[in-house]
Design a protein around this motif. Structure first.
Motif, mmCIF file in Angstrom:
data_model
loop_
_atom_site.group_PDB
_atom_site.id
_atom_site.type_symbol
_atom_site.label_atom_id
_atom_site.label_comp_id
_atom_site.label_asym_id
_atom_site.label_seq_id
_atom_site.Cartn_x
_atom_site.Cartn_y
_atom_site.Cartn_z
ATOM 1 N N TYR A 177 -14.326 25.397 -31.895
ATOM 2 C CA TYR A 177 -14.102 26.369 -32.421
ATOM 3 C C TYR A 177 -14.502 25.472 -33.573
ATOM 4 C CZ TYR A 177 -11.670 29.208 -29.290
ATOM 5 O OH TYR A 177 -11.776 29.838 -28.429
ATOM 6 N N THR A 178 -15.180 25.778 -34.483
ATOM 7 C CA THR A 178 -14.655 24.988 -36.563
ATOM 8 C C THR A 178 -13.445 25.949 -36.919
ATOM 9 O OG1 THR A 178 -16.497 24.608 -38.199
ATOM 10 C CG2 THR A 178 -16.535 26.171 -37.009
ATOM 11 N N THR A 179 -12.260 25.142 -37.335
ATOM 12 C CA THR A 179 -11.560 26.160 -37.631
ATOM 13 C C THR A 179 -10.615 26.905 -37.026
ATOM 14 O OG1 THR A 179 -10.321 25.869 -39.839
ATOM 15 C CG2 THR A 179 -12.081 27.858 -39.260
ATOM 16 N N LEU A 180 -9.452 27.045 -37.871
ATOM 17 C CA LEU A 180 -8.268 28.272 -36.440
ATOM 18 C C LEU A 180 -8.827 29.672 -36.833
ATOM 19 C CD1 LEU A 180 -5.266 25.969 -36.365
ATOM 20 C CD2 LEU A 180 -7.384 26.354 -34.113
ATOM 21 N N ASN A 181 -9.108 30.929 -36.574
ATOM 22 C CA ASN A 181 -9.165 32.183 -36.741
ATOM 23 C C ASN A 181 -7.961 32.419 -37.405
ATOM 24 O OD1 ASN A 181 -9.003 35.491 -35.352
ATOM 25 N ND2 ASN A 181 -10.485 34.260 -36.729
ATOM 26 N N ARG A 182 -6.530 31.833 -36.961
ATOM 27 C CA ARG A 182 -5.083 32.319 -37.561
ATOM 28 C C ARG A 182 -5.517 32.060 -39.332
ATOM 29 N NH1 ARG A 182 0.330 32.149 -35.687
ATOM 30 N NH2 ARG A 182 -0.172 33.811 -34.204
ATOM 31 N N TYR A 188 -11.285 30.720 -46.634
ATOM 32 C CA TYR A 188 -12.261 31.412 -46.548
ATOM 33 C C TYR A 188 -13.423 30.340 -47.403
ATOM 34 C CZ TYR A 188 -9.371 35.903 -46.699
ATOM 35 O OH TYR A 188 -8.233 36.815 -46.766
ATOM 36 N N ASP A 189 -13.145 28.572 -47.270
ATOM 37 C CA ASP A 189 -13.962 27.814 -47.824
ATOM 38 C C ASP A 189 -14.726 27.865 -46.460
ATOM 39 O OD1 ASP A 189 -13.539 27.896 -50.568
ATOM 40 O OD2 ASP A 189 -11.507 26.688 -49.749
ATOM 41 N N GLY A 190 -15.959 27.008 -46.853
ATOM 42 C CA GLY A 190 -16.756 27.247 -45.282
ATOM 43 C C GLY A 190 -16.177 25.240 -45.293
ATOM 44 N N VAL A 191 -16.158 24.625 -43.673
ATOM 45 C CA VAL A 191 -15.916 24.042 -43.667
ATOM 46 C C VAL A 191 -17.080 22.791 -42.649
ATOM 47 C CG1 VAL A 191 -13.741 24.800 -43.239
ATOM 48 C CG2 VAL A 191 -14.624 24.569 -41.054
ATOM 49 N N MET A 192 -17.966 23.429 -41.967
ATOM 50 C CA MET A 192 -19.039 23.419 -41.310
ATOM 51 C C MET A 192 -20.887 23.670 -41.760
ATOM 52 S SD MET A 192 -19.484 23.132 -36.998
ATOM 53 C CE MET A 192 -18.720 21.353 -37.195
ATOM 54 N N THR A 193 -21.406 23.325 -41.847
ATOM 55 C CA THR A 193 -22.884 23.658 -42.128
ATOM 56 C C THR A 193 -23.244 24.170 -41.060
ATOM 57 O OG1 THR A 193 -24.167 21.929 -41.212
ATOM 58 C CG2 THR A 193 -23.378 22.025 -43.923
ATOM 59 N N VAL A 194 -24.275 25.404 -40.910
ATOM 60 C CA VAL A 194 -24.268 25.900 -40.015
ATOM 61 C C VAL A 194 -25.613 25.416 -38.744
ATOM 62 C CG1 VAL A 194 -26.343 27.891 -39.333
ATOM 63 C CG2 VAL A 194 -24.847 28.599 -40.654
ATOM 64 N N GLU A 197 -10.738 19.980 -43.598
ATOM 65 C CA GLU A 197 -9.620 18.696 -44.348
ATOM 66 C C GLU A 197 -8.941 19.444 -44.998
ATOM 67 O OE1 GLU A 197 -11.944 17.197 -47.869
ATOM 68 O OE2 GLU A 197 -14.431 17.783 -46.478
ATOM 69 N N PRO A 198 -7.453 18.798 -45.292
ATOM 70 C CA PRO A 198 -5.928 19.210 -45.342
ATOM 71 C C PRO A 198 -5.985 20.009 -46.873
ATOM 72 C CG PRO A 198 -5.949 17.129 -44.410
ATOM 73 C CD PRO A 198 -7.767 17.523 -44.284
ATOM 74 N N GLN A 247 -4.378 24.512 -48.666
ATOM 75 C CA GLN A 247 -3.190 24.014 -48.834
ATOM 76 C C GLN A 247 -3.133 25.842 -49.058
ATOM 77 O OE1 GLN A 247 -4.398 21.646 -52.384
ATOM 78 N NE2 GLN A 247 -4.249 19.384 -51.584
ATOM 79 N N ASN A 248 -3.167 26.665 -49.539
ATOM 80 C CA ASN A 248 -3.109 28.116 -49.901
ATOM 81 C C ASN A 248 -2.709 28.613 -48.803
ATOM 82 O OD1 ASN A 248 -5.845 27.763 -48.865
ATOM 83 N ND2 ASN A 248 -6.477 30.557 -49.746
ATOM 84 N N ILE A 249 -2.500 28.308 -47.466
ATOM 85 C CA ILE A 249 -1.509 29.001 -46.205
ATOM 86 C C ILE A 249 -0.331 27.773 -45.924
ATOM 87 C CG2 ILE A 249 -4.162 30.368 -46.136
ATOM 88 C CD1 ILE A 249 -4.467 28.259 -43.316
ATOM 89 N N ASP A 250 -0.361 28.971 -44.865
ATOM 90 C CA ASP A 250 1.072 28.581 -44.077
ATOM 91 C C ASP A 250 0.928 28.606 -42.407
ATOM 92 O OD1 ASP A 250 3.331 26.956 -42.845
ATOM 93 O OD2 ASP A 250 4.672 28.025 -43.938
ATOM 94 N N LEU A 251 0.454 27.855 -41.684
ATOM 95 C CA LEU A 251 -0.105 28.052 -39.741
ATOM 96 C C LEU A 251 1.041 28.172 -39.290
ATOM 97 C CD1 LEU A 251 -3.606 25.865 -39.439
ATOM 98 C CD2 LEU A 251 -3.351 27.748 -39.678
ATOM 99 N N ASN A 252 2.462 27.918 -40.263
ATOM 100 C CA ASN A 252 3.144 27.963 -39.197
ATOM 101 C C ASN A 252 4.363 29.673 -39.330
ATOM 102 O OD1 ASN A 252 4.257 25.112 -38.380
ATOM 103 N ND2 ASN A 252 3.732 25.010 -40.783
#
Length: 245
Positions: free
Chosen positions: A29-34, A41-47, A231-232, A236-241
């Protein structure tokens, strides 16, 4: 393939090949679906880097511009504008899940089932405590799918953003899917996550509903999980809790 030198009697030397290593049976997995549902919505890994972890998968591309379908080692992107492309290596994945697909269970199905009833059949086939990749290939009497509209900051949760709905009838194609135990839904939710692409890859997106014609269902379980976290600063615009409503 690596070659090794083996000394032999009489000064001769023999070359032998080391056995090829099997692909690790890892669900990546790259990032969490939640995080995506909450508005990351920012990309975290290249294809390019995503492809190193499997040959079968799904996900989303930077700013949700494309729905990602990764099939037979080729990554495809489908947009709300109806664009269908082979994704370049430098495109960035927002969320993605992939593995090296090797079917462990295969069945043929020809009942005219909706998506809900198809999932009920899968419920009888799957180990509910396991993570599984699911490939469904064949003819679909009808299939409905959608692509999100490309997003710009400030991002909103998926329940508040626009999407384009598509519908095809009498089409051949493939559903790329994954089953996740409910207790691990932060990784990939809901339990079943399906994307679809036509046989000639001219359309596709996130599956909303379907009525299958005749299909082959293949199931591949994972033995390990690996998660690449963003990266954290990107979260910053979301709250996974915070629960998704």
């Amino acid at each position: 393939m690596k070659l090794y030198l083996l000394a032999a009697l009489g000064g001769a030397a023999l070359l032998f090949a080391a056995p090829a290593q099997a692909q690790p049976d890892v669900l990546f997995y790259t990032t969490l679906n939640r995080a995506v549902h909450l508005g990351q919505y920012d990309g975290v890994m290249t294809v390019r880097d995503f492809k190193k972890n499997g040959d079968f998968g799904l996900g989303s591309i930077d700013k949700l511009k494309y729905e990602l379908i990764y099939l037979d080692g080729t990554p495809y992107g489908f947009s709300a504008d109806g664009e269908a492309i082979t994704l370049p290596d430098d495109a960035r994945v927002v969320f993605g899940v992939t593995k090296h697909f090797k079917a462990q269970k295969t069945i043929e199905l020809s009942e005219k089932l909706s998506l809900k009833k198809l999932q009920a059949v899968l419920d009888t086939l799957l180990d509910h405590n396991a993570f599984a990749a699911i490939k469904i290939t064949g003819t679909f009497d009808q299939i409905k799918y959608f692509c999100y509209e490309e997003q710009q900051k400030p991002y909103k949760p998926t329940r508040k953003i626009g999407k384009k709905n598509f519908e095809r009838s009498g089409v051949e194609g493939t559903i790329v899917g994954f089953f996740t135990p409910r207790s691990a839904e932060v990784l990939n939710s809901p339990n079943y996550h399906f994307h679809f692409t036509t046989q000639n890859r001219d359309g596709g997106g996130h599956v909303d509903d379907c009525r299958i014609g005749r299909v082959r269902i293949e199931i591949d379980y994972a033995e390990e999980l690996r998660v690449h976290l963003p990266e954290p600063r990107l979260q910053q615009n979301i709250d996974l809790n915070k629960p998704i409503k």
